[in-house]
Scaffold this motif. Sequence first.
Motif, PDB file in Angstrom:
ATOM      1  N   GLU A 167      -7.632   3.787   8.459  1.00  0.00           N
ATOM      2  CA  GLU A 167      -6.279   3.591   8.952  1.00  0.00           C
ATOM      3  C   GLU A 167      -6.238   3.159  10.413  1.00  0.00           C
ATOM      4  N   ARG A 172      -8.614  11.370   0.108  1.00  0.00           N
ATOM      5  CA  ARG A 172      -7.676  11.735  -0.953  1.00  0.00           C
ATOM      6  C   ARG A 172      -8.352  12.572  -2.025  1.00  0.00           C
ATOM      7  N   GLU A 210       0.985   4.112  -2.985  1.00  0.00           N
ATOM      8  CA  GLU A 210       0.707   5.520  -2.693  1.00  0.00           C
ATOM      9  C   GLU A 210       1.868   6.424  -3.133  1.00  0.00           C
ATOM     10  N   THR A 242      -9.443   5.525   2.636  1.00  0.00           N
ATOM     11  CA  THR A 242      -9.098   4.267   3.305  1.00  0.00           C
ATOM     12  C   THR A 242      -9.254   4.465   4.798  1.00  0.00           C
ATOM     13  N   ARG A 273      -7.818   5.161  -7.753  1.00  0.00           N
ATOM     14  CA  ARG A 273      -6.729   4.859  -6.826  1.00  0.00           C
ATOM     15  C   ARG A 273      -6.261   6.071  -6.042  1.00  0.00           C
ATOM     16  N   VAL A 274      -6.292   7.246  -6.667  1.00  0.00           N
ATOM     17  CA  VAL A 274      -5.818   8.446  -5.987  1.00  0.00           C
ATOM     18  C   VAL A 274      -6.960   9.262  -5.389  1.00  0.00           C
ATOM     19  N   ARG A 299      -3.898  14.707   0.645  1.00  0.00           N
ATOM     20  CA  ARG A 299      -4.453  13.759   1.614  1.00  0.00           C
ATOM     21  C   ARG A 299      -4.911  14.547   2.829  1.00  0.00           C
ATOM     22  N   PRO A 347       0.753   8.862  -6.569  1.00  0.00           N
ATOM     23  CA  PRO A 347       0.270   9.637  -5.430  1.00  0.00           C
ATOM     24  C   PRO A 347      -0.929  10.534  -5.731  1.00  0.00           C
ATOM     25  N   PRO A 348      -1.791  10.742  -4.741  1.00  0.00           N
ATOM     26  CA  PRO A 348      -2.881  11.706  -4.887  1.00  0.00           C
ATOM     27  C   PRO A 348      -2.326  13.120  -4.846  1.00  0.00           C
ATOM     28  N   ALA A 353       0.831  -1.205   0.000  1.00  0.00           N
ATOM     29  CA  ALA A 353       0.000   0.000   0.000  1.00  0.00           C
ATOM     30  C   ALA A 353       0.867   1.257   0.000  1.00  0.00           C
ATOM     31  N   GLU A 354       1.967   1.227   0.744  1.00  0.00           N
ATOM     32  CA  GLU A 354       2.873   2.374   0.809  1.00  0.00           C
ATOM     33  C   GLU A 354       3.528   2.643  -0.546  1.00  0.00           C
TER      34      GLU A 354
END
Length: 234
Positions: free
Chosen positions: A45, A30, A13, A43, A38-39, A21, A17-18, A9-10
């Motif tokens: 956390e 995002r 991202e 999610t 995806r961006v 955030r 990247p978005p 996931a890291e």
Amino acid sequence: MSVDPAILAEVMEATWPPAARQACGPFMLRDGRGGGKRVSAATVEGPWTAGDLVRAEAAMDAPLFLIRAGDEVLDAALAERGYRSIDPVTAYAAPVDALAGDGPARMTTFPHWPPMQIARALWADAGIGPARLAVMERAEGAKAVILGRANDRASGVAFVACHGRHAMLHALEVIPALRRQGSAQNILRAAAIWAKGEGADTLSVVVTVANAPARALYAAMGMVEVGAYHYRQR
């Protein structure tokens, strides 16, 4: 091989990247600025409550959640709230040495950055326009465009970027008329060689479950499934 889901996931991202955030309680929101799901997806956390979910929904113009392994309770809660499951995705990975093999055929791939006009044109023909190119621009680590050639013409293109010792391939596209001629394989091998040169030892890619030809290609090249996710959209 296996890849820690948190690392995967890291890497995703960092390499795709978005634009922004913002934390909303335990949810990460995002802003993709038109760069795709995806961006743009939220999610979770950490531990959450029904009130946290309501606040996250209210903070998004078009609520969209990315559901990973371990998010089963959230997945069920969203389903009860009328969200449908869309675009299940599988992640594949392989060691760069194994994926590179003997390398691409000579004069079939051209790593470069920033994207040449022909690369931009190939992406545009596949529906990958300025908003997704902006995502590539935002990636801060080592990155490259891999331009493929077959039959003496540009045949395909992909974006690859590194995060630590991991690299991820995105936006792989091959011209329909030039498919099944080895262009995608050459691009993948070139990406693996490039990634190794940048210090990466693993190359990964994510693909929708519906994209059977791409999944078959990755499996045939020795890449193994290392993760999965899907989206929930109202």
